[in-house]
Write an enzyme that holds these catalytic residues in place. Structure first.
Site, short mmCIF file in Angstrom:
data_model
loop_
_atom_site.label_atom_id
_atom_site.label_comp_id
_atom_site.label_asym_id
_atom_site.label_seq_id
_atom_site.Cartn_x
_atom_site.Cartn_y
_atom_site.Cartn_z
CG HIS A 1 -33.46 -22.13 -7.82
ND1 HIS A 1 -33.84 -23.19 -8.61
CD2 HIS A 1 -32.74 -22.66 -6.81
CE1 HIS A 1 -33.38 -24.32 -8.06
NE2 HIS A 1 -32.70 -24.00 -6.98
NE ARG B 1 -29.62 -29.64 -8.19
CZ ARG B 1 -30.95 -29.43 -8.12
NH1 ARG B 1 -31.69 -30.07 -7.24
NH2 ARG B 1 -31.54 -28.56 -8.92
CD GLU C 1 -34.93 -33.06 -5.08
OE1 GLU C 1 -35.23 -31.97 -5.57
OE2 GLU C 1 -34.41 -33.99 -5.72
CG ASP D 1 -39.09 -31.03 -6.12
OD1 ASP D 1 -39.89 -31.08 -7.05
OD2 ASP D 1 -37.93 -30.60 -6.24
NE ARG E 1 -35.07 -21.95 5.44
CZ ARG E 1 -35.14 -20.64 5.47
NH1 ARG E 1 -34.17 -19.90 4.95
NH2 ARG E 1 -36.19 -20.03 5.98
NE ARG F 1 -36.93 -27.73 -14.45
CZ ARG F 1 -36.21 -28.83 -14.23
NH1 ARG F 1 -36.06 -29.27 -13.00
NH2 ARG F 1 -35.65 -29.46 -15.23
#
Length: 861
Positions: free
Chosen positions: A148, A380, A492, A531, A569, A701
């Protein structure tokens, strides 16, 4: 007696002063006296403003407005580098404090959240040594590294900072000054957006370096603690494992191709194999025991036959043969582990336990943590893409021409029936026409060292059954058997979290998935913190996550299968950040089994793993809480507390959504924060907006949503709506805070966000917002004041009353972060003006300011 942390403060101040002076020298040498004078002028004005001197804020603003773009860039660079150096000094301070506290530890007064404290807690709970060792050997703490975009620093800067740490340790004044100059003269902003290959190499960096050093110390620390408490030393394996998403996470990232997935697995395996080969090479060199002096067991002698070198030295021959076989990739992790144990038994039999302990056990611990894969890769994909791929496959195979048009129950029934057979559906030699099917099949074929297949935006069982269908097509699934990897639903949004228990219940009743879950020994379920927060607000998201875990654990209990939770997390409190160990302690009782997964991402990797001792301490704290929570003995909250908090949560969500849904809020957000500019920052391969659409908050996002609020010093996602707790009696809130770990952790996380926020700085950004939209800011400011006052009333203390280190750091850093924000506001105004985007110097200065604020707050998002 002095407190250890206070004892270490003197060298911290000395190092900060030294590094600050060396930076000043570098600024003079590289950029000249004029810039140095400007930096000093701005620093003093910012400090005066913080001290409340009249007119200082206006003077600082005027000085910044008058800056040329080149001056603005140089000023931001200077302050940003200051924070890189301060962050390094603080990391060294933490290492010193850790050492001092470890030295001061006694059996009567064990270190909080430490291995010795854990061993004592296990004994106090009635566990024998054998039971305690068995419990620890069952645990699996799986840390999953992700890419990320919250690690904003270039790898080159990280390299220079690591070398700087070495120079500080060596006290080499000349090289230290040279390294600071090199750091200052290095570009902070990447010239191009990093490729996924860059993210793979950068994200896994700490595994074969600091964590490779830390893992044997974790295992030895646990063993030594049990020995001190119980009187005997057990044999433990590493309770920590690692996974990676980097190169396998295709959800919203078009650059993660099947070829990238293959590269990710190949790279990780190559790094692990090279590390193990190097250790085996060391064993060949070190274990020069002569057979005439130390007899070796038959298996060691027999395995070394055929090795021409090292006559009369059986252990060298034994490991030389193992080295050659690993080099040819003829052995796997278990075979290498078995060889180490054979050698260890042989050495112990002749009284050389210390040799086995010092030379063999560290590699054994590393192999139990990393294996020969380093970090098995997860895939994913978003559920819609998987269903689209399954639909094409079913159409090509003549099963159903319009699978996606079917209701959810019909989709599940069709897939369940189809999966009773082993037949492939794609005709031999025929290539898939649709991209979703082609990519899905190629990714499964490229996948090696499999972790889990995570299905984001899971809504119903068919989303997961689609994975089984695709896996069957590439030979990974046979009817009536389990897949060779976990298939993990990811829940989410608030709606998905509320629906999760029923989805998992239906999955466990499905004949295909039930057999799979039974053979895999349980079901892994991922819950998303980012999310859910963006969707429902801070308090309601935390409540929904808590209740979903309780309900899912109950579903597993009903089915007689454990539910293993995977916690997605982030680093900020809005995304589940904060002290990870305490977060585990606050999870619902009986929801923590023998296995737990946590994502590790962004700047948290450097914060936790930049030094072996920091890595050991972080893992120690995680294991302290995890090992106790896994016993399942926590206390349930009072029913009246739960009911009261749920009412407050509903009101909190209503307030949060009312803000976001008020007409004009999205334009206000885009004008106030640098969200658009964050999208231009080349720090990650994944786009900021979903599907390239930009209509409202839902298209954004979660990570850049949080990052944007952090930049303007509001950190809104970490606290907004919490004032709804005003509707509950203050004494009830105080009682819940004292006695319910979940509630305490939630409030303290919000307190961290509130303490880092600064309305005075945030108000500067109103210069960028049309006046008609200013009421949004005043509304947020009122909510901030109410929430802060409420938390301080509940705590009966300041926001950071039990986090004095953070409180001190925040106060010391603010005068140095403020100038970057002042400059950033002006740069945004110019950049958004006609022709601003064509000014390369202006763009570079603006992007650098984003990095500077992140470095100053030690949190990008």
């Amino acid at each position: 007696m002095k407190r250890p942390d206070l004892e270490a403060l003197a060298p911290l101040k000395a190092e900060v002063d030294l590094l600050g002076r060396l930076l000043g020298r570098a600024i003079r040498a590289v950029s000249g006296e004029r810039l140095f004078a400007l930096v000093e002028e701005v620093r003093l004005l910012a400090k005066a403003r913080r001290q409340g001197e009249p007119g200082a804020g206006e003077a600082l603003l005027k000085r910044v407005v008058d800056l040329a773009p080149e001056e603005a860039e140089a000023l931001v660079r200077a302050f940003t580098h200051y924070f890189h150096l301060v962050n390094l000094a603080e990391e060294r301070h933490r290492v010193r404090v850790n050492r001092l506290r470890a030295e001061a530890e006694t059996l009567e007064r064990p270190r909080p959240e430490g291995f010795l404290a854990l061993a004592k807690a296990l004994k106090e709970r009635g566990l024998t040594l054998e039971e305690a060792a068995a419990h620890l050997n069952r645990l699996e703490l799986i840390l999953t590294f992700t890419a990320h975009p919250t690690e904003t620093r270039r790898r080159t800067l990280r390299y220079h900072l690591e070398r700087l740490e070495e120079e500080l340790e060596a006290k080499d004044a000349s090289r230290l000054a040279a390294r600071v100059a090199l750091l200052y003269a290095t570009d902070e902003v990447r010239k191009a957006r990093p490729s996924v290959e860059d993210e793979i190499k950068g994200g896994l960096y700490y595994l074969p370096t600091t964590l490779w050093q830390a893992i044997p110390r974790v295992v030895a620390g646990l063993e030594e603690a049990l020995e001190r408490v119980y009187g005997m030393r057990p044999r433990l394996k590493s309770p920590v494992r690692f996974r990676s998403w980097i190169g396998g996470d295709r959800d919203g990232n078009p650059f993660v191709t099947p070829a990238i997935t293959a590269f990710a697995a190949r790279h990780a395996r190559q790094v692990a194999r090279e590390k193990v080969l190097r250790e085996l090479e060391d064993l060949v060199r070190d274990l020069s025991l002569s057979e005439s002096k130390v007899p070796a067991p038959r298996e060691v002698r027999a395995e070394g036959e055929g090795v021409e070198r090292f006559p009369g030295e059986p252990y060298r021959r034994f490991f030389a043969r193992l080295y050659a076989r690993l080099e040819r990739e003829e052995v796997g992790t278990e075979e290498v582990l078995r060889a180490l144990r054979v050698a260890e038994v042989g050495l112990s039999a002749v009284g050389l336990d210390e040799v086995a302990e010092s030379f063999l056990r560290p590699l054994e611990a590393r192999l139990s943590a990393f294996g020969l894969e380093l970090a098995p890769l997860d895939l994913r994909e978003e559920s819609g893409k998987l269903l689209e791929a399954a639909g094409e496959l079913l159409a090509v195979g003549g099963v159903h021409s319009d699978f996606l048009a079917l209701p959810e129950e019909a989709q599940e029934a069709l897939l369940t029936e189809e999966l009773k057979t082993a037949r492939p559906l794609l005709p031999v030699g025929q290539e898939p026409q649709g991209e979703a099917l082609r990519v899905a099949l190629e990714a499964l074929r490229a996948w090696r060292d499999k972790g889990a297949h995570v299905v984001s935006m899971t809504h119903h069982p068919a989303d997961l059954l689609a994975v089984f269908l695709l896996a069957r097509e590439v030979g990974l699934y046979r009817p009536g058997r389990a897949l060779p990897f976990d298939v993990v639903p990811l829940f989410e949004t608030l709606e998905d979290l509320r629906r999760a228990p029923e989805v998992v219940r239906r999955l466990l009743r499905n004949p295909v998935f039930a057999v799979h879950a039974q053979e895999r020994g349980g079901v892994e379920v991922m819950i998303g913190y980012s999310d859910s927060n963006k969707d429902a607000g801070f308090l309601m998201a935390n409540l929904a996550l808590y209740e979903a875990q309780e309900a899912l654990a109950q579903v597993g209990e009903e089915a007689g299968l454990p539910i293993f939770f995977f916690h997605g997390r982030g680093t900020s409190t809005a995304r589940g950040g904060g002290p990870a160990g305490r977060a585990i302690a606050s999870l619902p009782p009986k929801s923590v089994g023998r296995r737990i997964r946590l994502t590790e991402q962004g700047e948290a990797l450097a914060d936790r793993y930049s030094h072996p001792e920091l890595a050991v301490r972080h893992l120690e704290q995680l294991l302290f809480h995890f090992a106790q929570a896994a016993l399942g003995e926590g206390k349930e909250p009072e029913a009246s507390w739960r009911e009261a908090l749920w009412r407050a949560g509903e009101e909190s969500m209503a307030r949060y959504r009312a803000l976001l849904e008020t007409p004009g809020f999205f334009p206000f957000f885009e004008a106030l924060t640098p969200i658009r500019e964050i999208g231009e920052l080349p720090i990650a391969s994944r786009p900021v907006y979903r599907h390239g659409r930009v209509r409202d908050i839902r298209d954004l996002r979660a990570i850049p949503w949080v990052m944007a609020w952090t930049q303007v010093r509001l950190l809104l996602p970490g606290w907004y709506g919490l004032s709804a707790l005003e509707g509950l009696p203050l004494e009830l809130l105080r009682r819940m805070y004292r006695r319910w770990p979940f509630f305490a952790t939630t409030l303290e996380s919000a307190a961290m966000a509130l303490a880092k926020a600064d309305l005075g700085v945030a108000g500067l950004y109103l210069r960028l917002v049309p006046e008609a939209l200013h009421p949004f800011f005043h509304r947020i400011a009122e909510e901030y004041a109410r929430t802060k006052a409420l938390l301080e009333a509940i705590f009966q203390a300041t926001l950071l009353h039990n986090q004095k280190t953070l409180e001190r750091q925040t106060a010391l850093r603010n005068p140095y972060v403020d100038p970057i924000n002042f400059v950033q506001v002006e740069l945004l105004r110019r950049y958004r003006a006609p022709g601003g985007k064509e000014d390369e110097v202006l763009r570079r200065a603006l992007l650098l300011s984003l990095l500077g604020v992140a470095a100053g707050l030690r949190n990008a998002g």
